[in-house]
Structure formats: C-alpha cells, structure tokens
Design an enzyme around this catalytic site. Structure first.
Site, PDB file in Angstrom:
ATOM      1  N   GLY A   1       0.764  -1.245   0.000  1.00 53.69           N
ATOM      2  CA  GLY A   1       0.000   0.000   0.000  1.00 53.69           C
ATOM      3  C   GLY A   1       0.789   1.285   0.000  1.00 53.69           C
TER       4      GLY A   1
ATOM      5  N   PRO B   1       4.610  -5.360  -0.554  1.00 56.10           N
ATOM      6  CG  PRO B   1       6.843  -4.650  -0.650  1.00 56.10           C
ATOM      7  CD  PRO B   1       5.946  -5.661   0.006  1.00 56.10           C
ATOM      8  N   GLY B   2       3.802  -3.698  -3.594  1.00 56.73           N
ATOM      9  CA  GLY B   2       3.721  -3.850  -5.041  1.00 56.73           C
ATOM     10  C   GLY B   2       4.229  -2.577  -5.705  1.00 56.73           C
TER      11      GLY B   2
ATOM     12  CB  CYS C   1     -12.842   4.299 -30.978  1.00 57.30           C
ATOM     13  SG  CYS C   1     -11.854   4.156 -32.466  1.00 57.30           S
TER      14      CYS C   1
HETATM   15  C1  LIG Z   1      -2.555  -5.165  -4.444  1.00 58.04           C
HETATM   16  C2  LIG Z   1      -2.179  -5.800  -3.158  1.00 58.04           C
HETATM   17  C3  LIG Z   1      -0.944  -5.521  -2.575  1.00 58.04           C
HETATM   18  C4  LIG Z   1       0.034  -4.520  -3.145  1.00 58.04           C
HETATM   19  O1  LIG Z   1      -0.437  -3.217  -3.022  1.00 58.04           O
HETATM   20  P1  LIG Z   1       0.494  -1.991  -3.430  1.00 58.04           P
HETATM   21  O2  LIG Z   1      -0.343  -0.807  -3.158  1.00 58.04           O
HETATM   22  O3  LIG Z   1       0.835  -2.131  -4.858  1.00 58.04           O
HETATM   23  O4  LIG Z   1       1.705  -2.027  -2.554  1.00 58.04           O
HETATM   24  C5  LIG Z   1      -0.613  -6.207  -1.419  1.00 58.04           C
HETATM   25  N1  LIG Z   1      -1.465  -7.104  -0.854  1.00 58.04           N
HETATM   26  C6  LIG Z   1      -2.657  -7.376  -1.391  1.00 58.04           C
HETATM   27  C7  LIG Z   1      -3.532  -8.372  -0.731  1.00 58.04           C
HETATM   28  C8  LIG Z   1      -3.061  -6.735  -2.553  1.00 58.04           C
HETATM   29  O5  LIG Z   1      -4.270  -7.006  -3.063  1.00 58.04           O
END
Ligand SMILES: *Cc1c(COP(=O)(O)O)cnc(C)c1O
Length: 412
Positions: A237, A272-273, A340
């Site tokens: 997050g 983390p993503g 489009c």
């Molecule tokens: C999407 C997600 C993440 C990663 O969230 P980020 O905001 O990209 O860090 C982590 N855990 C779960 C369960 C998610 O669905």
C-alpha cells in the site's frame, strides 16, 4: 535512474531514443538498478528482524522482474493460479509465497497446496470451509492466515481502497476471533497468521499504523486464549511520487512497525507492489499527430488506454515529458491515444514543447501499467525492455497482430 543527460532522457546509461529505434514504440522501459534498489530498501530496513518481503506481483508480473526479485530473496504475494504459475516459472521459492484474494477456486487451492506455499490469506468463512475440504481430500494441512478488515480509511482513491467495512475484502474485525477459534479446531488447516491490506498508493503512513495497532490488539487477545500466531502480514500500500506527493519513507515506516510489534514473537511479512516497481519504469511513446483546436490541443500518441489504463480508471496522474529537445514553442496538450473512447487519455493539459514524431515518456509507469494492458481495438501489447547500465534487453516482445486472434475459431 531516469534522468536527462545532454538534453536527452536516459534510462540509466541508455538514451530512450536509442531504445525506440531498436525496439519501436509503444514500449515499456524498466531500470534494473531502480528495481533492485527499491527492494533493497525494504530488505535493508528488515535486516536483523524476522521478516519477509513478498512482492505483490500483480503490480508487474513480467518474468524477468520476478526472477530478479526471487534471486534477491523476495517472496511473492499472488492472487491467482496464473500468478502462481508465473512465479514458479520464474524460479520463486514456494515456501515464500502467500496467496491473497477473495475468490480462490478449488483448483487454485489444490495447485497451491501441491506447490507447498507458505500460506493462504483467507478472506471469508466460506473460503475456509472450501480450503479445509480441499486440503482434507489431499491429506494435507493448509497453512491459514485470515485477512482481517480493520475498517480503517486509507484516504486514497475509492477504487484502490480496501480496508473499509463496505469493501469486499477481508473478514470483519469483530467476526475474526470466532473464525480463528473455528479454524484452530479443524484438523485440515493450521492457523499460522493474520494479515491486512487497506489500500494502495497511500500517501500517509498513519492509516497503516492505525491498522497495525488493531491487528496487534487482535493478535494479543487471541494469544490470551491460546491461539498463537507465527506471523503478521501487513500487506502493501505504500504510495510513490507521481507528481509532488511525499509518500511515506519505507525505512521510517518499517522502523515504526518493528517498534510497535516490540518483543512479540511474530515474523513480519510485507506485500509491497507499487513501491517496488512503480518508479522503475516508463512508457515510451511517439507522437503520431498534433491536433490543435479552439478548445483544446491534442497530442495523439501511439500508446493508448489499452497500454496504460490507470488515468482512465482512477484518474491516476503520470508525469509526461519530452524525451528530447525539439526547440519548438511550448503549448498545452491533452495527450491521447488512438483508441475510440473519450476516456482514452494518458494525461490532460500538459505543457510540452513537441513536434510530430517526437518521443514522450510517461513516467512512473512500472506498476499497474503493462500488467493491466489489454488488446482493446485489436492493439497488440507493447514491448518491454530492461536496461542495466549500458545494456538493454527485450524482456517481452511486442505482440504480433496474428497472435491476437490465434485462439479463435471460425464457425463451420
Ligand atoms: C494489491 C495488493 C498488494 C500490493 O499493493 P500496493 O499498493 O501495490 O503495494 C498487497 N497485498 C494485497 C492483498 C493486494 O491485493
């Protein structure tokens, strides 16, 4: 890692125009050094602690990126059997994989049990029932962590907020103890942890810490009745800088987490993503046409909403910069694609000094970008290139139009 040198935007030591010449546009360009340093920042903040970083691979699931992170010792947070197959193909250690998501199928559960993943982040009572049935039939014990919804406002865009009561995610805080008790009596499952994830692109750490305190309260009360958890997973997050935001500092946030967890014997997991990949990539696109108008000027580029959906989906703001210096006058443009739809824009009201044929870089396009791309308008997906110092390497070839309909059948 994306900087101007002699008036030309570079990825590490490679000018982006050289990448466009070699691989064409639209094209995603990633910096290996930026990816490595983002993960290293988490890992060094975890040094000396019992902790594991599980990259939320839905943010960008290119095999080359997964391989890089797996070699650095990361685990993975997956949300589907497809992601599990990808992670395994990239050489991930299944004992470092956690499986999130509200809709796991029996087949996905079975596959994950066969692989031997670290745990299932279970999101409902019904999922627990199904998981127990699947693992029982396989004569296994599934490791279970419940995703608890702390009812905390992440203060982010509603589409990427997940920790409020009205969201579909997780188990209601007050219902969690009952489920833990039920699960701890089931022989087919082993209760190992607790997790939460309250939303994405958080600009302040306060809601994350508020959620942590609620989780710890629950962990302690469960321990009081003899249900001892091995790990606490705080999800992902953390936001990144797209424009002028000041997102939470990773090291400071983790330090605060470890301080609040204190002497409890809990392994900490993080998922983390965006903060691992978001600022490690750009989308390189070429201007097809300039289209001046009375109300608005448009720069029509060769990338579109099918390549980068976030501006249309949740009004994401990406910086857009000219790769070179064309020396022409600046003007204000809406940067739009060929699809489009009026929602097909990459950025609105951007001041740019550009001509037809110039290259633009859409910045901070490493997360939730290529992985959300589609073939809408029968547009082949973009190429992806990894830069490492003075080396550039194709990590996904541009799709060929024939591949788009190769799985279809004519009626006969
Ligand atoms: C999407 C997600 C993440 C990663 O969230 P980020 O905001 O990209 O860090 C982590 N855990 C779960 C369960 C998610 O669905």
């Amino acid at each position: 890692m994306f900087e101007f040198r002699n008036g030309s935007l570079h990825a590490e030591s490679i000018p982006l125009d050289a990448i466009a010449r070699e691989f064409g546009t639209p094209c995603y360009v990633y910096s290996r050094a930026a990816l490595t340093s983002a993960l290293a920042q988490y890992q060094s903040a975890c040094a000396g602690q019992d902790a594991l970083v599980c990259y939320a691979m839905k943010a960008n699931s290119n095999l080359a990126i997964l391989d890089l992170f797996a070699r650095m010792g990361a685990g993975f947070d997956i949300v589907s059997g497809g992601e599990l197959a990808r992670a395994m193909a990239a050489g991930a250690d299944p004992r470092r994989i956690v499986f999130s998501g509200v809709g796991k199928s029996a087949a996905e559960m079975c596959y994950a049990l066969e692989c031997g993943i670290l745990c299932f982040n279970v999101e409902s009572a019904a999922e627990l029932t199904r998981l127990a049935a699947v693992s029982g039939a396989m004569d296994r014990r599934a490791a279970v962590s419940f995703r608890v919804n702390p009812d905390v406002d992440a203060r982010t865009h509603p589409y990427i907020s997940t920790g409020l009561k009205e969201n579909k995610f997780g188990i209601e805080f007050d219902a969690a103890p009952g489920l833990y008790r039920a699960a701890s009596r089931m022989p087919q499952v082993e209760v190992v942890g607790m997790d939460c994830h309250i939303g994405s692109n958080l600009i302040e750490p306060a809601p994350l810490l508020e959620a942590l305190d609620k989780m710890l309260e629950l962990v302690d009360s469960l321990a009081g009745e003899g249900i001892r958890l091995r790990h606490l997973d705080l999800g992902g997050g953390l936001g990144i800088r797209y424009r002028d935001e000041t997102p939470p500092d990773v090291a400071a946030y983790l330090r605060e987490v470890f301080a609040r967890v204190g002497a409890r014997e809990l392994k900490l997991l993080f998922e983390p993503g965006r903060s691992l990949v978001g600022n490690a990539g750009v989308l390189l696109t070429r201007i097809e046409y300039l289209k001046p108008g009375a109300a608005r000027n448009f720069a029509v580029v060769d990338a579109a909403m099918n390549d980068l959906i976030c501006p249309a989906l949740y009004e994401a703001w990406h910086d857009i910069v000219a790769v070179g210096n064309s020396g022409v006058a600046r003007a204000v443009y809406d940067v739009v694609g060929p699809v489009c739809e009026s929602g097909d824009f990459l950025g609105k009201e951007r001041e740019l000094a550009v001509r037809e044929g110039d290259l633009l870089a859409v910045m901070s396009a490493g997360a939730y970008a290529m992985c959300m791309s589609s073939n809408y308008n029968s547009r082949p997906r973009a190429a992806e290139v990894m830069v490492d110092g003075e080396k550039m390497q194709l990590i996904r070839q541009r799709e060929r139009p024939e591949a788009l309909f190769a799985l279809e059948h004519l009626l006969r």
